[in-house]
Design a protein around this motif. Structure first.
Motif, PDB file in Angstrom:
ATOM      1  N   ALA A  11      -9.093   9.576 -16.415  1.00 39.55           N
ATOM      2  CA  ALA A  11      -9.264   9.498 -17.872  1.00 39.55           C
ATOM      3  C   ALA A  11      -9.314   8.039 -18.331  1.00 39.55           C
ATOM      4  O   ALA A  11     -10.175   7.642 -19.119  1.00 39.55           O
ATOM      5  CB  ALA A  11      -8.119  10.236 -18.576  1.00 39.55           C
ATOM      6  N   GLY A 221      -4.651  14.022 -28.911  1.00 37.70           N
ATOM      7  CA  GLY A 221      -4.561  14.802 -27.678  1.00 37.70           C
ATOM      8  C   GLY A 221      -3.914  16.165 -27.878  1.00 37.70           C
ATOM      9  O   GLY A 221      -3.856  16.973 -26.953  1.00 37.70           O
ATOM     10  N   THR A 278      -5.516  11.810 -24.734  1.00 34.05           N
ATOM     11  CA  THR A 278      -5.856  12.547 -23.517  1.00 34.05           C
ATOM     12  C   THR A 278      -4.776  12.349 -22.454  1.00 34.05           C
ATOM     13  O   THR A 278      -4.310  13.301 -21.828  1.00 34.05           O
ATOM     14  CB  THR A 278      -7.206  12.039 -22.956  1.00 34.05           C
ATOM     15  OG1 THR A 278      -8.160  12.047 -24.013  1.00 34.05           O
ATOM     16  CG2 THR A 278      -7.676  12.897 -21.810  1.00 34.05           C
TER      17      THR A 278
END
Lengths: 290, 322
Positions: A11, A221, A278
């Motif tokens: 990520a 997120g 994320t």
């Protein structure tokens, strides 16, 4: 856990950043670390340390959070939000200045509070909590002054130049306010367990972290109406951070600290903001599955 | 006990939180790594890690010692590097790297100038992408390099940043080849050939963002770097490549009869390069390499050092303001 670490690396890489993360289940102590012991530049994340120091002094009776102070229009620390952006003289209580400092990262409000609390007290507070790698060497005005000085005559324009970025003292953890992701989750854990301050002060700190307005980093997120995200961001050229606590409806609560450094020098990099969310999500899900 | 070697193991396990990955990074097997960490724990009289069947967690004591361990490792590395170079006067070895797209002429000029100024220093010059150079700076395997920007420059010092103008390389008989300058949007019918993202991820993403902003979203991005591969795709697979002007001289004998380079309208793209080395580890050899690389680029490539006229509109969420 290994799967989660791989996903974190992927990520961060996809977003074009170098990322350091530490996350811990506040109640069980289960943790996940991806460079969680690396020294990182805190930037405005250090306002959380100042907030805790402010409340400790209030708890000791050394200041009154409802005391109002006058903030003249001239001489405020620069910034794009809050008192720093306002044009007229303001009279505000210490606790409402703290609200502005946490909700919109108001540099002027932070500087007013820092003048009252003192840099040494902030460092004493973090030291007492066992945050051995957390240290503030200057206030927020002085921090921005170094950026201005190092940027040179071209001002903010120069901050997208890699040559200037490599010379900013504000980005060198040896010469500016610093911590580690692990120290920050430890601080959050102490606040959430009421170990940092008496419960009414802990509740006030948690309330302010929950009033932060930014939706683009950690909160992004967790696109769930029943999940609470409370945090404090920190930003400087190429640097995007957030430390916060994520609370699930089943009572699970997780302290997460994410510090990133983008390869790109652009001031606007939505992917670099979003990867903080994320990464936090990957970490929290790994802790919930553990 | 070789303290430095043991501390290296400690730092690697701390950073990876995993014996297997740390062993892989150190290029050793896992059992001797575990033994070294245990030996270090005995020697220091301190438990550094909690080990469970599923993970390794650094202890509070470990955390307290890690920063000092890192400092010691960095010092030891600097000492070894300096010693290596000062051993016999100025002789020694400088490990340096250039990215793959540097013109042959530039490479020759760098080597020539460096050898002339530092005949005693052996220059070990490798071809490494920006990402590989950053990784080798971090693992102390590289003394100096030449990087494509943007990249994460934490812990590095840079020489002046130079820009190479980037244009489009297309088939000589393509309709757009007739234009003096080609707008990015005119490339829409073509696939784009670009270096692999892993080579310089931020530059790769920047290029695609700029293309999209100016109206060019290629149907496919084909990744490749070699000149003959690129040539083949342009001539037979309906593709174009982005490439610096100096790589395609039009008025020399070795110009390509089938390909043509054209500037992009408004010069929206450039490759930015600078010499780089780990902060605090520059000596005369490192500085000489940085100067040679900068000068060679200036003399053999079309570079400029003026920043582009790009206004910066900071938004409130930036949190800083000058």
């Amino acid at each position: 856990m290994t799967g989660a670490l791989t996903r974190l690396r992927e990520a961060f890489d996809a977003a074009g950043v170098t990322g350091r993360l530490h996350a811990v289940d506040i109640d069980s102590g289960a943790e996940i670390s991806a460079g969680g012991d690396r020294t990182v530049v805190t930037a405005s994340v250090h306002k959380l340390c100042l907030l805790v120091a402010l409340h400790q002094q209030a708890a000791e009776g050394r200041l009154d959070l409802t005391e109002r102070i006058d903030v003249p229009a001239a001489g405020r620390a620069p910034g794009p939000t809050g008192l720093a952006a306002m044009l007229d003289p303001v009279r505000i209580s210490l606790r409402d200045a703290a609200y502005l400092m946490m909700a919109v990262s108001d540099n002027a409000a932070a500087e007013v509070l820092l003048t009252r609390v003192g840099l040494d007290a902030v460092n004493a507070t973090t030291a007492r909590l066992g945050l051995a790698h957390t240290h503030a060497v200057h206030g927020f005005r002085e921090l921005l002054d170094t950026v201005k000085e190092d940027a040179g005559p071209e001002g903010a324009q120069a901050l997208t130049d890699p040559y200037v970025i490599a010379r900013l003292r504000a980005l060198d953890p040896a010469r500016t306010n610093r911590s580690t992701p692990r120290d920050m989750t430890r601080l959050l854990g102490a606040v959430w367990r009421d170990e940092a301050c008496a419960p009414e002060h802990g509740a006030a700190i948690r309330r302010l972290l929950g009033l932060q307005v930014w939706p683009h980093r950690m909160a992004s997120g967790f696109p769930f109406d029943d999940v609470h995200v409370a945090g404090k961001t920190g930003s400087l050229p190429t640097l995007r951070n957030e430390v916060g606590v994520v609370e699930y409806p089943d009572g699970g609560r997780y302290a997460v600290a994410v510090f990133t450094r983008a390869a790109g020098t652009a001031a606007t990099l939505p992917a670099a903001d979003a990867v903080i969310g994320t990464a936090a999500r990957v970490a929290v899900e790994a802790l919930r599955a553990a | 006990m070789d303290l430095i070697r043991h501390l290296e193991c400690f730092a690697a396990v701390a950073e990876e939180s995993h014996f297997g990955r740390a062993a892989e990074r150190l290029g050793m097997a896992q059992p001797p790594l575990s033994q070294r960490v245990q030996r270090l724990e005995r020697e220091l009289g301190v438990r550094l890690f909690e080990r469970t069947s599923r993970q390794v967690t650094i202890t509070k004591a470990g955390t307290l010692l890690l920063a000092e361990a890192r400092e010691l490792l960095a010092r030891s590395e600097a000492l070894m590097a300096t010693a290596r170079r000062i051993r016999d006067g100025e002789s020694g070895l400088l490990r340096a790297a250039l990215p793959p797209d540097i013109a042959g002429e530039t490479v020759t000029a760098i080597l020539a100038e460096f050898q002339e100024r530092h005949p005693g220093v052996e220059l070990e010059l490798g071809e490494l992408t920006t990402s590989q150079q950053l990784a080798q700076f971090a693992s102390h395997d590289l003394d100096a390099g030449l990087l494509h920007h943007p990249c994460d420059v934490s812990g590095l010092e840079l020489g002046p940043v130079l820009r190479r103008e980037v244009g489009v390389l297309l088939a000589r008989d393509a309709p757009e080849a007739a234009l003096d300058t080609v707008p990015l949007a005119a490339l829409t019918p073509y696939d784009l050939i670009l270096f692999h993202r892993a080579a310089a991820p931020a530059l790769h993403d920047d290029v695609l963002t700029t293309c999209a902003r100016d109206g060019y979203t290629p149907a496919a991005v084909r990744h490749g770097q070699g000149a003959s591969f690129i040539r083949g795709l342009i001539l037979s697979a309906n593709a174009v490549a982005l490439s610096p002007r100096d790589a395609h001289p039009e008025h020399t004998a070795d110009r390509d009869p089938d390909l043509v380079w054209r500037p992009l309208t408004g010069a929206p793209l450039s490759w930015r390069l600078s010499a780089a080395w780990p902060r605090g580890r520059s000596d005369t050899a490192v500085r000489a390499f940085a100067e040679a690389a900068t000068r060679a680029l200036r003399e053999t490539s079309d570079v400029s050092s003026e920043p582009p006229p790009h206004p910066l509109r900071l938004r409130p969420a930036s949190e800083y303001w000058l």
